[in-house]
Design a protein around this motif. Structure first.
Motif, short mmCIF file in Angstrom:
data_model
loop_
_atom_site.label_atom_id
_atom_site.label_comp_id
_atom_site.label_asym_id
_atom_site.label_seq_id
_atom_site.Cartn_x
_atom_site.Cartn_y
_atom_site.Cartn_z
N ALA A 66 0.96 -0.97 0.01
CA ALA A 66 -0.52 -0.09 0.06
C ALA A 66 0.75 1.34 0.06
CB ALA A 66 -1.16 0.28 1.63
N ALA A 67 1.76 1.30 0.42
CA ALA A 67 2.67 2.76 0.30
C ALA A 67 3.84 3.14 -0.69
CB ALA A 67 3.40 2.56 1.74
N VAL A 68 4.54 1.36 -1.07
CA VAL A 68 5.12 1.97 -2.15
C VAL A 68 4.21 1.46 -3.39
CG1 VAL A 68 6.97 1.36 -3.35
CG2 VAL A 68 6.67 1.37 -1.18
N LEU A 69 3.61 0.66 -3.79
CA LEU A 69 2.80 0.40 -5.24
C LEU A 69 2.44 1.91 -5.92
CD1 LEU A 69 2.21 -2.00 -7.00
CD2 LEU A 69 0.06 -2.54 -5.97
N PRO A 70 1.47 3.07 -5.04
CA PRO A 70 1.04 4.22 -5.97
C PRO A 70 2.18 4.59 -6.66
CG PRO A 70 0.00 3.33 -3.43
CD PRO A 70 1.28 2.40 -3.21
N LYS A 71 3.16 4.68 -5.62
CA LYS A 71 4.05 5.41 -6.27
C LYS A 71 4.93 4.35 -7.23
CE LYS A 71 5.98 7.52 -1.86
NZ LYS A 71 6.88 7.78 -1.06
N LYS A 72 5.23 3.77 -7.44
CA LYS A 72 5.55 2.82 -9.33
C LYS A 72 4.50 2.78 -10.39
CE LYS A 72 9.25 0.80 -6.61
NZ LYS A 72 10.60 0.84 -7.43
#
Length: 262
Positions: free
Chosen positions: A148-154
């Motif tokens: 949830a924390a990194v996937l949106p940035k990817k």
């Protein structure tokens, strides 16, 4: 050294870490995390390793955490000792902060914790038949290593929410369009393609790759002005390096540079 749940091989300038628990679809256990921590520290310390490759055996890259092992670890860990979540966090940190390129070679299913391992890597190759998804929501599990924390940035917020909420698995080609996967290759060509890329990286200055990785990673959470200042700071340091002098000299002399990493 013999490992229970991974294989560790040197192939030229590359260090190949192969998740090897195919009966469990390479699910992450405490044993696997301990072994990963050990080999990642070895890779970091060994200057002859120019790139690290993470892949799996069988039909899966990694289908996520071994949930029985997670529950056992959380319920029975001694006070002051690392539990499963601590160990997973440490391994992900070692991957993200590795001072040399880390390549994910997705040979099959990469789900939940498997996807989180992929997101820790710098470059992602995927076999055509690979399927990739978050899958935590399918079992009421909350992510803890970047789902949830990194996937949106990817891949962008809306795409990340779709994967998180639905639990669906997407094709390698779809994830390439989303920007998570760098290159999709035929199933039988995955190892060959990654080995060729490792050879390409091995010819570069390890110092410049390390500095590029550090600045690029930091830029995600910085303003543009701060990122540019960070880049200039590294450039000021880099102009005094052996590798820059060697690269410019090799260019002038029309030969291949011989970098030393300092």
């Amino acid at each position: 050294m013999k490992y229970e749940s991974i294989q560790f091989e040197r192939r030229g300038a590359g260090a190949w870490i192969i998740l090897d628990s195919p009966k469990n679809m390479n699910s992450v256990s405490s044993t696997m995390l301990g072994e990963l921590e050990s080999v990642l520290k070895e890779c970091e310390a060994d200057s002859s390793v120019k790139a690290v490759v993470l892949t799996g055996t069988g039909s899966a890259f990694c289908a996520g955490a071994d949930l029985k092992n997670v529950l056992s670890s959380l319920n029975h860990s001694e006070p002051g000792t690392k539990d499963f979540l601590d160990m997973f966090d440490e391994v992900c940190g070692l991957l993200r902060k590795m001072p040399k390129p880390v390549i994910a070679a997705i040979n099959g299913l990469a789900l939940a914790g498997g996807l989180e391992l992929v997101m820790c890597c710098d470059i992602v190759y995927a076999a055509e038949s690979a399927k990739i998804g978050d899958a935590h929501s399918n079992f009421g599990v909350f992510p803890g290593a970047g789902g949830a924390a990194v996937l949106p940035k990817k891949i962008g917020l809306n795409r990340a929410k779709y994967l998180l909420f639905s639990g669906d698995f997407l094709s390698a080609a779809e994830m390439e369009r989303f920007g998570l996967v760098n290159k999709v290759v035929a199933d039988g060509q995955l190892v060959e393609e990654v080995e060729s890329f490792v050879e390409k990286l091995a010819a570069k200055s390890p110092l410049v790759l390390r500095r590029m990785k550090e600045v690029a990673n930091a830029s995600v959470d910085q303003t543009q002005d701060a990122a540019l200042r960070h880049e200039m700071l590294h450039l000021r340091q880099h102009v005094r390096s052996y590798d820059l002098a060697e690269g410019l000299k090799a260019f002038t002399e029309k030969r291949k540079p011989e970098f030393k990493g300092y």
